[in-house]
Scaffold this motif. Sequence first.
Motif, PDB file in Angstrom:
ATOM      1  N   LEU A  73     -28.038 -12.240 -41.108  1.00 19.69           N
ATOM      2  CA  LEU A  73     -27.970 -13.331 -42.069  1.00 19.69           C
ATOM      3  C   LEU A  73     -27.875 -14.671 -41.346  1.00 19.69           C
ATOM      4  O   LEU A  73     -28.553 -15.637 -41.713  1.00 19.69           O
ATOM      5  N   GLU A  74     -27.041 -14.744 -40.318  1.00 15.84           N
ATOM      6  CA  GLU A  74     -26.906 -15.981 -39.563  1.00 15.84           C
ATOM      7  C   GLU A  74     -28.239 -16.394 -38.958  1.00 15.84           C
ATOM      8  O   GLU A  74     -28.594 -17.575 -38.949  1.00 15.84           O
ATOM      9  N   LYS A  75     -29.000 -15.411 -38.467  1.00 18.15           N
ATOM     10  CA  LYS A  75     -30.293 -15.722 -37.866  1.00 18.15           C
ATOM     11  C   LYS A  75     -31.272 -16.226 -38.919  1.00 18.15           C
ATOM     12  O   LYS A  75     -32.020 -17.179 -38.687  1.00 18.15           O
ATOM     13  N   GLN A  76     -31.271 -15.618 -40.111  1.00 19.95           N
ATOM     14  CA  GLN A  76     -32.145 -16.077 -41.193  1.00 19.95           C
ATOM     15  C   GLN A  76     -31.814 -17.516 -41.581  1.00 19.95           C
ATOM     16  O   GLN A  76     -32.707 -18.353 -41.740  1.00 19.95           O
ATOM     17  N   VAL A  77     -30.526 -17.796 -41.758  1.00 22.22           N
ATOM     18  CA  VAL A  77     -30.101 -19.129 -42.177  1.00 22.22           C
ATOM     19  C   VAL A  77     -30.376 -20.141 -41.072  1.00 22.22           C
ATOM     20  O   VAL A  77     -30.815 -21.269 -41.341  1.00 22.22           O
ATOM     21  N   LEU A  78     -30.156 -19.746 -39.820  1.00 24.50           N
ATOM     22  CA  LEU A  78     -30.421 -20.651 -38.703  1.00 24.50           C
ATOM     23  C   LEU A  78     -31.904 -21.017 -38.649  1.00 24.50           C
ATOM     24  O   LEU A  78     -32.263 -22.168 -38.383  1.00 24.50           O
ATOM     25  N   GLU A  79     -32.771 -20.040 -38.919  1.00 21.74           N
ATOM     26  CA  GLU A  79     -34.210 -20.334 -38.941  1.00 21.74           C
ATOM     27  C   GLU A  79     -34.544 -21.342 -40.034  1.00 21.74           C
ATOM     28  O   GLU A  79     -35.398 -22.216 -39.856  1.00 21.74           O
ATOM     29  N   ARG A  80     -33.873 -21.234 -41.179  1.00 21.47           N
ATOM     30  CA  ARG A  80     -34.109 -22.204 -42.252  1.00 21.47           C
ATOM     31  C   ARG A  80     -33.651 -23.598 -41.830  1.00 21.47           C
ATOM     32  O   ARG A  80     -34.320 -24.594 -42.107  1.00 21.47           O
ATOM     33  N   LEU A  81     -32.506 -23.683 -41.179  1.00 21.18           N
ATOM     34  CA  LEU A  81     -32.021 -24.964 -40.693  1.00 21.18           C
ATOM     35  C   LEU A  81     -32.971 -25.544 -39.648  1.00 21.18           C
ATOM     36  O   LEU A  81     -33.220 -26.756 -39.625  1.00 21.18           O
TER      37      LEU A  81
END
Length: 456
Positions: A73-81
């Motif tokens: 989840l952190e990786k998905q959100v980081l990619e969005r950021l």
Amino acid sequence: MNKLFASPLLAGLIAGGLLFGGAVHAQDVQPIDRIAAIVDEDVILKTELDRAVANILAQYAGRSEQLPPRDVLEKQVLERLILLKIQVAQAQGTGVRVTDQEIDQAIGGIAQSNKISVEQLRQQLARDGSSYTDFRASIRDELLVQRLRQRFAQTRVSVSDAEVDAALAAQANTGTQYHLAHILVALPEGATAEQIATAQKKVDGVKALIDKGEMDFNAAAVRYSDSPNALEGGDLGWRNGDEIPAAFSDLMKQMKPGQITAPLRGPSGFQLLKLVEVRDASQSAPQMVTQYHARHILVRVSDQVSEAQAKAKAETLRARIAGGAKFEDVVKESSEDLGTQNKGGDLGWFMKDEFGPEFGGAVTSLADNDISQPIHTSAGYHIIQRLGTRESDVADQSKRAQVQETIGRRKLEEEWNRFLREKRGEAYVDFRVGKGSEGNQPGTETTLPTAKPAGS
């Protein structure tokens, strides 16, 4: 925690968990905060990432089992950021600007849609542990990205009358619209045989999980899809038949709501498509609206012309007309709307808010043949003369406009996603947290770690 319901302006921010994520730039970095990633000349702080992840967790309260493991989840959100930083930088680099007044207007709209005052909104943010400064920065970034996307659409996307005619003809024959959702297992351009085989194995495993009832489609999309809308359960919304590739459209006609396709190979990778609902959109009920006929003179605000100067010029032009100058002559000499300058400023027939609420409000307050004082909008200062009103059935016109919009939206999605992949590939991204930090290289995109489905 009380949830704020945002206007459509911030749909992307909320969906991406970015509403209270803040926008922190390199010059604002505090030594006590860790850096999650460096994106070209900007940074994403660990606290910024944590806030965005916390917002996603709050949205899925009581349904946390649908989310992937915390590191994924952190990786998905980081990619969005990361994508947000890239888009904001691209917007600023191409001259896109947002004024403080426009940010204030957007915040006022959000407060109004939540039926609270701006001061109450500030208090809500404080209770949620978010700063008003960060909130304003998030609004600014969203507005910048919106304008970048609008500029991109104007220069890269066009829809011909022939395309609209063909779509209307097809819709008249079927009149069917499809509500779809999808799961994407992405493949890079020029994928190797090994990468294709791995992706095929993954999508087959996901399909097996769903077929066995071990996970529903939405949860599988959240956990396994590589699509930007994964955290929304892969929802694609309603699509006309012409918005779906022909091969997929033929499949939809044979499916019943709730059914899911076998894995399909497309240009972006492997997909699972779910038919959620079907509806008939062939019938158009009469749609009576008031239309206005007006002409205008526009004085733009720019880097060279301040708002005060533009307003003063517009007031001078208005005084000339009041003194006997012909409206069409002043248009030809001074209007900066190149699209109407040679037509005497004529805008034709339009509905009230077609040119924005400020313009529409001014037109409705005038009597026929009256001329307004200078009216301020995002385009600049307008002098408006209302020429007439009428009641009109715009059902066919509205339907045509909707079809044109949907075709344009489909084209924009394809072009915009390709554009983002290009910019993401060109960007220097240095991960400082998570598995991606083990092998950072400029211009490379770290594959999201994905839990292995049972049966894969």
